[in-house]
Design a protein around this motif. Sequence first.
Motif, PDB file in Angstrom:
ATOM      1  N   LEU A 203       0.804  -1.221   0.000  1.00  0.00           N
ATOM      2  CA  LEU A 203       0.000   0.000   0.000  1.00  0.00           C
ATOM      3  C   LEU A 203       0.838   1.273   0.000  1.00  0.00           C
ATOM      4  O   LEU A 203       0.536   2.220  -0.736  1.00  0.00           O
ATOM      5  N   ASP A 204       1.892   1.301   0.807  1.00  0.00           N
ATOM      6  CA  ASP A 204       2.624   2.550   1.050  1.00  0.00           C
ATOM      7  C   ASP A 204       4.006   2.623   0.423  1.00  0.00           C
ATOM      8  O   ASP A 204       4.557   3.713   0.254  1.00  0.00           O
ATOM      9  N   LYS A 205       4.593   1.479   0.082  1.00  0.00           N
ATOM     10  CA  LYS A 205       5.959   1.487  -0.441  1.00  0.00           C
ATOM     11  C   LYS A 205       6.035   2.271  -1.747  1.00  0.00           C
ATOM     12  O   LYS A 205       5.249   2.045  -2.663  1.00  0.00           O
ATOM     13  N   GLY A 206       6.976   3.205  -1.813  1.00  0.00           N
ATOM     14  CA  GLY A 206       7.144   4.019  -3.015  1.00  0.00           C
ATOM     15  C   GLY A 206       6.374   5.324  -2.993  1.00  0.00           C
ATOM     16  O   GLY A 206       6.499   6.132  -3.921  1.00  0.00           O
ATOM     17  N   TYR A 207       5.567   5.544  -1.961  1.00  0.00           N
ATOM     18  CA  TYR A 207       4.795   6.778  -1.839  1.00  0.00           C
ATOM     19  C   TYR A 207       5.315   7.596  -0.661  1.00  0.00           C
ATOM     20  O   TYR A 207       5.624   7.049   0.403  1.00  0.00           O
ATOM     21  N   ASP A 208       5.413   8.908  -0.864  1.00  0.00           N
ATOM     22  CA  ASP A 208       5.873   9.786   0.207  1.00  0.00           C
ATOM     23  C   ASP A 208       4.899   9.770   1.378  1.00  0.00           C
ATOM     24  O   ASP A 208       5.303   9.803   2.539  1.00  0.00           O
ATOM     25  N   PHE A 209       3.590   9.754   1.067  1.00  0.00           N
ATOM     26  CA  PHE A 209       2.589   9.761   2.128  1.00  0.00           C
ATOM     27  C   PHE A 209       2.220   8.332   2.507  1.00  0.00           C
ATOM     28  O   PHE A 209       1.807   7.543   1.667  1.00  0.00           O
ATOM     29  N   LYS A 210       2.393   7.990   3.776  1.00  0.00           N
ATOM     30  CA  LYS A 210       2.100   6.655   4.274  1.00  0.00           C
ATOM     31  C   LYS A 210       0.728   6.650   4.936  1.00  0.00           C
ATOM     32  O   LYS A 210       0.479   7.410   5.878  1.00  0.00           O
ATOM     33  N   MET A 211      -0.153   5.803   4.462  1.00  0.00           N
ATOM     34  CA  MET A 211      -1.511   5.757   4.998  1.00  0.00           C
ATOM     35  C   MET A 211      -1.596   5.037   6.338  1.00  0.00           C
ATOM     36  O   MET A 211      -2.434   5.360   7.167  1.00  0.00           O
ATOM     37  N   ILE A 212      -0.743   4.040   6.556  1.00  0.00           N
ATOM     38  CA  ILE A 212      -0.746   3.311   7.824  1.00  0.00           C
ATOM     39  C   ILE A 212       0.345   3.880   8.721  1.00  0.00           C
ATOM     40  O   ILE A 212       1.524   3.861   8.368  1.00  0.00           O
ATOM     41  N   GLN A 213      -0.065   4.385   9.854  1.00  0.00           N
ATOM     42  CA  GLN A 213       0.875   5.013  10.780  1.00  0.00           C
ATOM     43  C   GLN A 213       0.930   4.221  12.084  1.00  0.00           C
ATOM     44  O   GLN A 213      -0.082   3.702  12.550  1.00  0.00           O
ATOM     45  N   THR A 214       2.121   4.139  12.664  1.00  0.00           N
ATOM     46  CA  THR A 214       2.316   3.388  13.913  1.00  0.00           C
ATOM     47  C   THR A 214       2.359   4.340  15.105  1.00  0.00           C
ATOM     48  O   THR A 214       3.026   5.372  15.062  1.00  0.00           O
ATOM     49  N   LYS A 215       1.607   3.987  16.150  1.00  0.00           N
ATOM     50  CA  LYS A 215       1.701   4.684  17.430  1.00  0.00           C
ATOM     51  C   LYS A 215       2.431   3.731  18.381  1.00  0.00           C
ATOM     52  O   LYS A 215       1.866   2.741  18.839  1.00  0.00           O
ATOM     53  N   PHE A 216       3.697   4.006  18.605  1.00  0.00           N
ATOM     54  CA  PHE A 216       4.554   3.095  19.364  1.00  0.00           C
ATOM     55  C   PHE A 216       3.936   2.724  20.714  1.00  0.00           C
ATOM     56  O   PHE A 216       3.474   3.581  21.453  1.00  0.00           O
ATOM     57  N   ARG A 217       3.905   1.426  20.982  1.00  0.00           N
ATOM     58  CA  ARG A 217       3.379   0.832  22.216  1.00  0.00           C
ATOM     59  C   ARG A 217       1.841   0.811  22.251  1.00  0.00           C
ATOM     60  O   ARG A 217       1.255   0.234  23.180  1.00  0.00           O
ATOM     61  N   PHE A 218       1.179   1.431  21.287  1.00  0.00           N
ATOM     62  CA  PHE A 218      -0.266   1.468  21.300  1.00  0.00           C
ATOM     63  C   PHE A 218      -0.917   0.676  20.160  1.00  0.00           C
ATOM     64  O   PHE A 218      -1.775  -0.166  20.392  1.00  0.00           O
ATOM     65  N   GLY A 219      -0.506   0.945  18.921  1.00  0.00           N
ATOM     66  CA  GLY A 219      -1.116   0.258  17.798  1.00  0.00           C
ATOM     67  C   GLY A 219      -0.935   1.018  16.497  1.00  0.00           C
ATOM     68  O   GLY A 219       0.150   1.591  16.258  1.00  0.00           O
ATOM     69  N   TYR A 220      -2.004   1.072  15.701  1.00  0.00           N
ATOM     70  CA  TYR A 220      -1.903   1.659  14.372  1.00  0.00           C
ATOM     71  C   TYR A 220      -3.086   2.581  14.103  1.00  0.00           C
ATOM     72  O   TYR A 220      -4.180   2.401  14.631  1.00  0.00           O
ATOM     73  N   ILE A 221      -2.832   3.551  13.222  1.00  0.00           N
ATOM     74  CA  ILE A 221      -3.874   4.453  12.757  1.00  0.00           C
ATOM     75  C   ILE A 221      -3.845   4.464  11.231  1.00  0.00           C
ATOM     76  O   ILE A 221      -2.775   4.629  10.623  1.00  0.00           O
ATOM     77  N   PHE A 222      -5.014   4.277  10.619  1.00  0.00           N
ATOM     78  CA  PHE A 222      -5.110   4.408   9.166  1.00  0.00           C
ATOM     79  C   PHE A 222      -5.592   5.818   8.887  1.00  0.00           C
ATOM     80  O   PHE A 222      -6.708   6.203   9.232  1.00  0.00           O
ATOM     81  N   ASN A 223      -4.718   6.612   8.267  1.00  0.00           N
ATOM     82  CA  ASN A 223      -5.017   8.021   8.032  1.00  0.00           C
ATOM     83  C   ASN A 223      -4.713   8.352   6.586  1.00  0.00           C
ATOM     84  O   ASN A 223      -3.577   8.715   6.234  1.00  0.00           O
ATOM     85  N   PRO A 224      -5.700   8.247   5.669  1.00  0.00           N
ATOM     86  CA  PRO A 224      -5.460   8.490   4.259  1.00  0.00           C
ATOM     87  C   PRO A 224      -5.473   9.965   3.871  1.00  0.00           C
ATOM     88  O   PRO A 224      -5.168  10.314   2.746  1.00  0.00           O
ATOM     89  N   ALA A 225      -5.831  10.858   4.812  1.00  0.00           N
ATOM     90  CA  ALA A 225      -5.963  12.272   4.466  1.00  0.00           C
ATOM     91  C   ALA A 225      -4.606  12.951   4.391  1.00  0.00           C
ATOM     92  O   ALA A 225      -3.657  12.532   5.051  1.00  0.00           O
TER      93      ALA A 225
END
Length: 225
Positions: A203-225
């Motif tokens: 999904l994100d490899k090769g794109y400057d904007f990463k849609m899946i973001q990691t919150k260390f020790r908590f989990g993940y956020i999907f942020n396509p905006a």
Amino acid sequence: MHILVVEDQFAILQSLKRGLEENGCIVDAVTDGLKGKALAESKSYNVIILDVMLPLLNGIDLCYQLRQQGMKTPILFLSAMDAVEDKVMGLEAGGDDYLGKPFSFDEVLARVKVLNRRNANDASYVNKVNIGNLLINFDLKEAYRNGNNLNLTKKEFRLLEYFVKNQGKLLTKSEIAEKVWDVDFDTGTNVVEVYVNYLRNKLDKGYDFKMIQTKFRFGYIFNPA
């Protein structure tokens, strides 16, 4: 068109494959029902050409099983058994057309084109969503970013679907495991991290904007905006 041909008579299989490819189609060709089932479940096709008498899993049962899974890909049956009751059996199993052997390749091609046009018309009503440059087709279980097919596995697509339905929310690993894998989260396994990385690479490899973001020790956020 991307076509799957399942036919155990090798000469017919090769003739169909060659003829379809000469007419601009991409063709996967296999000789038994189980291989055909595996391909039909793992790839998306415009049309499936299916012999009735197949080793390991016959064409009627294969068609029925695919329809039970909700697959809507048009299916053209080929068979030396072309009595009315045979055709009725194939159509009642979920087939869209039935052609008796021997047949001319031109007739096969004509029927494949008709089925593909019908499928294309139906496809305009499928369940789709656009999120930025990400297009998701929930009916076909496909996702595209900037028009490029991500070629997701079933589990990767289910993970993406869960992210999309919860975009902007912080999702813990335990929530993801419960909703995507239907299991209680085991802190000794890294299956969630592994599959998130699989999805990220597509999904994100090769794109400057990463849609899946990691919150260390908590989990993940999907942020396509």
